[in-house]
Design a protein around this motif. Structure first.
Motif, PDB file in Angstrom:
ATOM      1  N   ALA A  47       0.823  -1.212   0.000  1.00 12.85           N
ATOM      2  CA  ALA A  47       0.000   0.000   0.000  1.00 12.85           C
ATOM      3  C   ALA A  47       0.854   1.257   0.000  1.00 12.85           C
ATOM      4  CB  ALA A  47      -0.930  -0.007   1.219  1.00 12.85           C
ATOM      5  N   ARG A  48       2.056   1.169   0.563  1.00 10.70           N
ATOM      6  CA  ARG A  48       2.957   2.324   0.620  1.00 10.70           C
ATOM      7  C   ARG A  48       3.859   2.421  -0.611  1.00 10.70           C
ATOM      8  NH1 ARG A  48       4.944   2.221   7.003  1.00 10.70           N
ATOM      9  NH2 ARG A  48       2.917   2.776   7.899  1.00 10.70           N
ATOM     10  N   ARG A  49       3.596   1.607  -1.585  1.00  9.59           N
ATOM     11  CA  ARG A  49       4.384   1.600  -2.823  1.00  9.59           C
ATOM     12  C   ARG A  49       5.852   1.237  -2.556  1.00  9.59           C
ATOM     13  NH1 ARG A  49       2.963   0.622  -7.428  1.00  9.59           N
ATOM     14  NH2 ARG A  49       4.479   2.047  -8.403  1.00  9.59           N
ATOM     15  N   GLU A  50       6.064   0.340  -1.602  1.00  8.16           N
ATOM     16  CA  GLU A  50       7.391  -0.198  -1.341  1.00  8.16           C
ATOM     17  C   GLU A  50       7.530  -1.539  -2.048  1.00  8.16           C
ATOM     18  OE1 GLU A  50       7.785   1.564   3.227  1.00  8.16           O
ATOM     19  OE2 GLU A  50       7.154  -0.503   2.881  1.00  8.16           O
ATOM     20  N   LYS A  51       8.740  -1.896  -2.418  1.00  5.20           N
ATOM     21  CA  LYS A  51       8.980  -3.233  -2.930  1.00  5.20           C
ATOM     22  C   LYS A  51       9.115  -4.169  -1.739  1.00  5.20           C
ATOM     23  CE  LYS A  51      11.399  -5.870  -6.419  1.00  5.20           C
ATOM     24  NZ  LYS A  51      12.179  -5.752  -7.665  1.00  5.20           N
ATOM     25  N   VAL A  52       8.488  -5.334  -1.823  1.00  8.96           N
ATOM     26  CA  VAL A  52       8.485  -6.283  -0.712  1.00  8.96           C
ATOM     27  C   VAL A  52       9.243  -7.536  -1.116  1.00  8.96           C
ATOM     28  CG1 VAL A  52       7.061  -7.651   0.845  1.00  8.96           C
ATOM     29  CG2 VAL A  52       6.278  -5.388   0.116  1.00  8.96           C
ATOM     30  N   LEU A  53      10.220  -7.904  -0.302  1.00 10.08           N
ATOM     31  CA  LEU A  53      11.000  -9.116  -0.506  1.00 10.08           C
ATOM     32  C   LEU A  53      10.701 -10.065   0.643  1.00 10.08           C
ATOM     33  CD1 LEU A  53      13.237 -10.797  -1.884  1.00 10.08           C
ATOM     34  CD2 LEU A  53      14.904  -9.517  -0.500  1.00 10.08           C
ATOM     35  N   LEU A  54      10.077 -11.179   0.323  1.00 12.71           N
ATOM     36  CA  LEU A  54       9.711 -12.174   1.325  1.00 12.71           C
ATOM     37  C   LEU A  54      10.582 -13.404   1.130  1.00 12.71           C
ATOM     38  CD1 LEU A  54       7.706 -12.769   3.614  1.00 12.71           C
ATOM     39  CD2 LEU A  54       6.132 -13.683   1.907  1.00 12.71           C
ATOM     40  N   VAL A  55      11.411 -13.708   2.139  1.00 16.45           N
ATOM     41  CA  VAL A  55      12.370 -14.812   2.060  1.00 16.45           C
ATOM     42  C   VAL A  55      11.855 -15.960   2.936  1.00 16.45           C
ATOM     43  CG1 VAL A  55      14.763 -15.511   2.315  1.00 16.45           C
ATOM     44  CG2 VAL A  55      14.224 -13.125   1.770  1.00 16.45           C
ATOM     45  N   LEU A  56      11.375 -17.018   2.292  1.00 18.49           N
ATOM     46  CA  LEU A  56      10.791 -18.148   3.003  1.00 18.49           C
ATOM     47  C   LEU A  56      11.759 -19.323   3.065  1.00 18.49           C
ATOM     48  CD1 LEU A  56       7.217 -18.187   1.391  1.00 18.49           C
ATOM     49  CD2 LEU A  56       7.947 -17.043   3.500  1.00 18.49           C
ATOM     50  N   ASP A  57      11.538 -20.179   4.050  1.00 21.72           N
ATOM     51  CA  ASP A  57      12.288 -21.421   4.132  1.00 21.72           C
ATOM     52  C   ASP A  57      11.791 -22.367   3.023  1.00 21.72           C
ATOM     53  OD1 ASP A  57      14.169 -23.026   6.048  1.00 21.72           O
ATOM     54  OD2 ASP A  57      12.524 -24.404   5.603  1.00 21.72           O
ATOM     55  N   PRO A  58      12.675 -23.204   2.454  1.00 20.94           N
ATOM     56  CA  PRO A  58      12.228 -24.130   1.401  1.00 20.94           C
ATOM     57  C   PRO A  58      11.086 -25.050   1.835  1.00 20.94           C
ATOM     58  CG  PRO A  58      14.614 -24.034   1.457  1.00 20.94           C
ATOM     59  CD  PRO A  58      14.130 -23.262   2.656  1.00 20.94           C
ATOM     60  N   SER A  59      10.972 -25.319   3.138  1.00 19.54           N
ATOM     61  CA  SER A  59       9.922 -26.211   3.629  1.00 19.54           C
ATOM     62  C   SER A  59       8.592 -25.498   3.836  1.00 19.54           C
ATOM     63  CB  SER A  59      10.356 -26.852   4.957  1.00 19.54           C
ATOM     64  OG  SER A  59      10.497 -25.866   5.968  1.00 19.54           O
ATOM     65  N   ASP A  60       8.561 -24.187   3.641  1.00 24.26           N
ATOM     66  CA  ASP A  60       7.339 -23.411   3.874  1.00 24.26           C
ATOM     67  C   ASP A  60       6.382 -23.577   2.693  1.00 24.26           C
ATOM     68  OD1 ASP A  60       5.542 -21.606   5.040  1.00 24.26           O
ATOM     69  OD2 ASP A  60       7.152 -20.325   5.747  1.00 24.26           O
ATOM     70  N   LEU A  61       5.301 -22.830   2.701  1.00 25.31           N
ATOM     71  CA  LEU A  61       4.321 -22.878   1.620  1.00 25.31           C
ATOM     72  C   LEU A  61       4.976 -22.585   0.275  1.00 25.31           C
ATOM     73  CD1 LEU A  61       1.364 -20.848   3.202  1.00 25.31           C
ATOM     74  CD2 LEU A  61       1.633 -23.326   3.144  1.00 25.31           C
ATOM     75  N   SER A  62       4.399 -23.122  -0.782  1.00 22.91           N
ATOM     76  CA  SER A  62       4.860 -22.760  -2.120  1.00 22.91           C
ATOM     77  C   SER A  62       4.585 -21.288  -2.360  1.00 22.91           C
ATOM     78  CB  SER A  62       4.131 -23.601  -3.171  1.00 22.91           C
ATOM     79  OG  SER A  62       2.757 -23.214  -3.232  1.00 22.91           O
ATOM     80  N   ASP A  63       5.217 -20.721  -3.379  1.00 17.16           N
ATOM     81  CA  ASP A  63       4.992 -19.304  -3.683  1.00 17.16           C
ATOM     82  C   ASP A  63       3.512 -19.024  -3.929  1.00 17.16           C
ATOM     83  OD1 ASP A  63       7.718 -19.288  -3.543  1.00 17.16           O
ATOM     84  OD2 ASP A  63       8.054 -18.540  -5.581  1.00 17.16           O
ATOM     85  N   ASP A  64       2.877 -19.875  -4.706  1.00 15.49           N
ATOM     86  CA  ASP A  64       1.463 -19.674  -5.019  1.00 15.49           C
ATOM     87  C   ASP A  64       0.602 -19.751  -3.759  1.00 15.49           C
ATOM     88  OD1 ASP A  64       2.033 -19.363  -7.684  1.00 15.49           O
ATOM     89  OD2 ASP A  64       1.496 -21.414  -8.247  1.00 15.49           O
ATOM     90  N   GLY A 121      11.998   2.858  -8.925  1.00 21.65           N
ATOM     91  CA  GLY A 121      11.064   3.902  -8.543  1.00 21.65           C
ATOM     92  C   GLY A 121      10.155   3.586  -7.366  1.00 21.65           C
ATOM     93  N   TRP A 122      10.418   2.509  -6.642  1.00 25.67           N
ATOM     94  CA  TRP A 122       9.602   2.201  -5.473  1.00 25.67           C
ATOM     95  C   TRP A 122       9.938   3.168  -4.337  1.00 25.67           C
ATOM     96  CZ3 TRP A 122       5.876  -0.662  -7.067  1.00 25.67           C
ATOM     97  CH2 TRP A 122       6.094  -1.646  -8.034  1.00 25.67           C
ATOM     98  N   HIS A 123       9.015   3.312  -3.392  1.00 20.76           N
ATOM     99  CA  HIS A 123       9.213   4.242  -2.286  1.00 20.76           C
ATOM    100  C   HIS A 123      10.150   3.684  -1.220  1.00 20.76           C
ATOM    101  CE1 HIS A 123       5.161   6.466  -3.188  1.00 20.76           C
ATOM    102  NE2 HIS A 123       6.051   6.583  -4.152  1.00 20.76           N
ATOM    103  N   GLY A 124      10.481   2.416  -1.309  1.00 22.70           N
ATOM    104  CA  GLY A 124      11.378   1.817  -0.331  1.00 22.70           C
ATOM    105  C   GLY A 124      11.435   0.316  -0.514  1.00 22.70           C
ATOM    106  N   LEU A 125      12.213  -0.339   0.339  1.00 17.59           N
ATOM    107  CA  LEU A 125      12.328  -1.800   0.333  1.00 17.59           C
ATOM    108  C   LEU A 125      11.885  -2.323   1.675  1.00 17.59           C
ATOM    109  CD1 LEU A 125      13.316  -4.538  -0.794  1.00 17.59           C
ATOM    110  CD2 LEU A 125      15.580  -3.996   0.179  1.00 17.59           C
ATOM    111  N   ARG A 126      11.003  -3.310   1.655  1.00 17.07           N
ATOM    112  CA  ARG A 126      10.505  -3.951   2.870  1.00 17.07           C
ATOM    113  C   ARG A 126      10.814  -5.442   2.746  1.00 17.07           C
ATOM    114  NH1 ARG A 126       5.588  -2.879   6.568  1.00 17.07           N
ATOM    115  NH2 ARG A 126       6.258  -0.766   6.116  1.00 17.07           N
ATOM    116  N   ALA A 127      11.734  -5.925   3.592  1.00 17.40           N
ATOM    117  CA  ALA A 127      12.169  -7.322   3.518  1.00 17.40           C
ATOM    118  C   ALA A 127      11.797  -8.062   4.796  1.00 17.40           C
ATOM    119  CB  ALA A 127      13.676  -7.392   3.291  1.00 17.40           C
ATOM    120  N   ALA A 128      11.469  -9.339   4.643  1.00 16.62           N
ATOM    121  CA  ALA A 128      11.202 -10.204   5.788  1.00 16.62           C
ATOM    122  C   ALA A 128      11.835 -11.554   5.500  1.00 16.62           C
ATOM    123  CB  ALA A 128       9.701 -10.365   6.018  1.00 16.62           C
TER     124      ALA A 128
END
Length: 298
Positions: A47-64, A121-128
């Motif tokens: 919503a804040r026009r930030e790029k979001v990088l979500l780093v999951l464990d291989p055993s977690d849910l699939s991307d979809d 051009g994103w307003h920021g980077l949000r990583a988890a």
């Protein structure tokens, strides 16, 4: 239960109150709670026009499945993934590309990622990032903690926000405590929880005062604002700027307890516009012992 003084602890906030520049830590035990927090974090960034990088464990849910989980009945998150605003990757490919962890190599990866975000051009980077990869054979946990310390100044670059999450069921108490120590901000594990911390002039209350946390909130508030035996006035401050929600019952308890104090007493409540609206709507302006100090939402 009231925690130790704030100046002895990392700043504890609900995930909705993370600000650009925050390098934060959270430890989960409940998978459902984890996905609720990650969903709120992701959708806020989108919503804040930030790029979001979500780093999951291989055993977690699939991307979809992860996108579907965060989307619910809509397609907002899916659209963000399709546009490139949301990127989902796996921790092993990011941190262990050749099967080993190299702190210096990993630090060198961060700068180009931030540059790409700015160029796009994103307003920021949000990583988890899920930190479970640190438990893989051959990874030195001391080096991981050293990396967490070293990455801190990079996260504080304007527009960058980061969460490192640890699974309490997998990491020892020692390593959870060590990771918490090197992060200046701690994210609350649940969206429906409340955190109460002593400050030099009163208390800081963060999170959400709702049905699930009502008892803890009202009992703590009653203890704090109990009329002194002497009947003499006193001054008390409540920092509620990181309280995202307060139900009417909890708000009414606060107003009633303040109204029961000696007339010259003063309870100063620091809060955002939403809480100000709730309290004034329930009649806080008629209580001379209650003073609202409204701050703009971050």
């Amino acid at each position: 239960m009231v925690s130790r003084p704030e100046d002895e602890s990392p700043r504890t906030v609900p995930v909705q109150r993370l600000r650009p520049g925050d390098h934060s830590f959270v430890a989960f035990t409940d998978v459902e709670a984890r996905w609720q927090v990650l969903t709120a974090y992701t959708r806020t960034g989108l919503a804040r026009r930030e790029k979001v990088l979500l780093v999951l464990d291989p055993s977690d849910l699939s991307d979809d499945d992860a996108v579907a989980r965060m989307d619910g009945a809509g397609n907002y998150v899916e659209a963000a993934r399709a546009s490139g605003q949301l990127v989902i990757t796996r921790s092993t490919s990011l941190y262990l590309p050749d099967g080993r962890f190299d702190k210096d190599r990993q630090l060198a990866v961060a700068a180009p990622i931030i540059e790409d975000v700015q160029r796009e051009g994103w307003h920021g980077l949000r990583a988890a990032s899920d930190m479970t990869w640190a438990l893989r054979p051959g990874v030195d946990l001391d080096e991981v903690i050293d990396f967490e310390v070293s990455i801190g100044p990079i996260v504080t670059i304007p527009g960058v926000t980061g969460i490192c999450w640890y699974d309490r069921r997998r990491f020892s108490s020692y390593w959870v405590a060590a990771a918490r120590e090197v992060h200046p901000v701690q994210v609350m594990e649940r969206l429906d929880a409340v955190s109460i911390t002593r400050t030099p002039s009163g208390w800081r209350i963060a999170g959400s005062a709702e049905s699930s946390s009502r008892e803890e909130f009202t009992e703590a508030l009653s203890a704090a604002l109990k009329q002194p035996d002497t009947g003499s006035p006193f001054h008390f401050e409540l920092d509620m700027t990181d309280l995202c929600f307060m139900e009417a019952h909890c708000a009414w308890q606060l107003i009633s307890l303040a109204a029961a104090l000696p007339e010259s007493s003063k309870v100063v409540v620091h809060c955002g516009p939403l809480l100000d609206l709730v309290l004034r709507g329930l009649g806080s302006d008629t209580v001379s012992q209650l003073e609202l100090n409204v701050a703009e939402e971050p």
